[in-house]
Design a protein around this motif. Structure first.
Motif, PDB file in Angstrom:
ATOM      1  N   THR A   3     -18.200 -14.132 -15.295  1.00 56.34           N
ATOM      2  CA  THR A   3     -17.315 -14.771 -14.323  1.00 56.34           C
ATOM      3  C   THR A   3     -18.071 -15.266 -13.098  1.00 56.34           C
ATOM      4  N   PRO A   6     -20.114 -19.736 -13.161  1.00 56.54           N
ATOM      5  CA  PRO A   6     -19.057 -20.711 -13.444  1.00 56.54           C
ATOM      6  C   PRO A   6     -19.604 -22.034 -13.966  1.00 56.54           C
ATOM      7  N   ALA A  11     -13.279 -22.055 -12.214  1.00 55.93           N
ATOM      8  CA  ALA A  11     -14.137 -20.874 -12.295  1.00 55.93           C
ATOM      9  C   ALA A  11     -14.984 -20.701 -11.039  1.00 55.93           C
ATOM     10  N   ALA A  15     -15.089 -17.404  -8.791  1.00 56.79           N
ATOM     11  CA  ALA A  15     -16.354 -16.713  -8.537  1.00 56.79           C
ATOM     12  C   ALA A  15     -16.599 -16.559  -7.034  1.00 56.79           C
ATOM     13  N   TRP A  18     -14.542 -13.817  -5.703  1.00 58.97           N
ATOM     14  CA  TRP A  18     -15.131 -12.521  -6.058  1.00 58.97           C
ATOM     15  C   TRP A  18     -16.237 -12.139  -5.075  1.00 58.97           C
ATOM     16  N   TRP A 139      -8.598 -16.258 -22.191  1.00 57.33           N
ATOM     17  CA  TRP A 139      -9.567 -16.155 -21.099  1.00 57.33           C
ATOM     18  C   TRP A 139     -10.894 -16.779 -21.500  1.00 57.33           C
ATOM     19  N   PRO A 141     -14.059 -17.105 -19.295  1.00 54.43           N
ATOM     20  CA  PRO A 141     -14.526 -16.729 -17.950  1.00 54.43           C
ATOM     21  C   PRO A 141     -15.291 -17.812 -17.206  1.00 54.43           C
ATOM     22  N   ARG A 142     -16.053 -18.638 -17.908  1.00 52.49           N
ATOM     23  CA  ARG A 142     -16.867 -19.633 -17.218  1.00 52.49           C
ATOM     24  C   ARG A 142     -16.078 -20.889 -16.847  1.00 52.49           C
ATOM     25  N   GLY A 145      -9.551 -18.681 -14.869  1.00 54.70           N
ATOM     26  CA  GLY A 145      -9.048 -17.318 -14.954  1.00 54.70           C
ATOM     27  C   GLY A 145      -8.304 -17.112 -16.262  1.00 54.70           C
ATOM     28  N   LYS A 146      -7.781 -15.916 -16.453  1.00 50.48           N
ATOM     29  CA  LYS A 146      -7.075 -15.630 -17.700  1.00 50.48           C
ATOM     30  C   LYS A 146      -5.566 -15.728 -17.488  1.00 50.48           C
TER      31      LYS A 146
END
Length: 203
Positions: A3, A6, A11, A15, A18, A139, A141-142, A145-146
């Motif tokens: 994650t 990106p 993504a 990121a 995060w 999902w 990730p790159r 989101g899910k």
């Protein structure tokens, strides 16, 4: 599947959120630990009177300020993830089941793929997600989101890949024995490759 690596605009927003949350949480932790150490040091020296100011005033005040800033940034990122009106969007459909994903394409209704979602690189793609049995979760990730696939309901997730390539995805919702292998891939094509896929000339 990282994650924090990106490969698309959604993504990247996730990121960055995060990293901002990690830095904010670290700042809170370090500051509170410093205040606790200061309180014990002052107590061992026999000083009184300032602990309340330091612990409540700075400990709570600083922490609440950081949390408020993180909340505001989270809301900003959430707004940036919303679909934009006027975008030239490609629409596809994802139907989950145990243990596979079936993908269909509005631009080529006759095209059906299993466990490989084909999209054009550099263009936003709305994925209409549902399931035929239990709850799954779509999902990549790159790319984004899910989002859960719920029986009898359609959820729409916007994804976009910056460059052509293969991006692994997974069903990240526990849905019974075998879910750990419930994986798929997103194949992003350059413009020529996308047209070839739609017309079936790449086979």
């Amino acid at each position: 599947m990282s994650t924090v690596d990106p490969a698309g605009p959604a993504a990247r927003h996730i990121a960055m959120l995060w990293w901002v949350m990690l830095l904010g949480g670290t700042a809170i932790f370090v500051f509170v630990m410093a205040l606790i150490a200061f309180a014990f040091l002052r107590r061992s020296e026999g000083s009184k009177g300032s602990e309340r100011v330091w612990i409540i005033g700075l400990g709570l005040g600083f922490t609440m300020s950081i949390l408020a800033a993180l909340l505001a940034y989270g809301l900003f990122v959430g707004e940036r993830l919303l679909p934009r009106i006027g975008d030239e969007v490609v629409s596809v459909n994802a139907e989950g089941r145990r243990w596979a994903w079936t993908f269909t394409y509005d631009d080529a209704p006759e095209r059906v793929t299993e466990d490989e979602l084909h999209i054009p690189a550099g263009r936003p793609v709305d994925v209409a997600i549902t399931t035929t049995d239990v709850i799954h979760s779509f999902w990549v990730p790159r790319l984004a989101g899910k989002l859960d696939a719920i029986p009898g309901h359609v959820n729409v997730l916007r994804i976009e890949a910056d460059l052509p390539g293969r991006y692994p995805g997974a069903s990240s919702e526990f849905s019974g024995d075998g879910y750990a292998g419930h994986e798929f891939a997103v194949i992003a094509h350059d413009p020529e490759g996308w047209q070839q896929f739609l017309t079936g000339t790449n086979e």
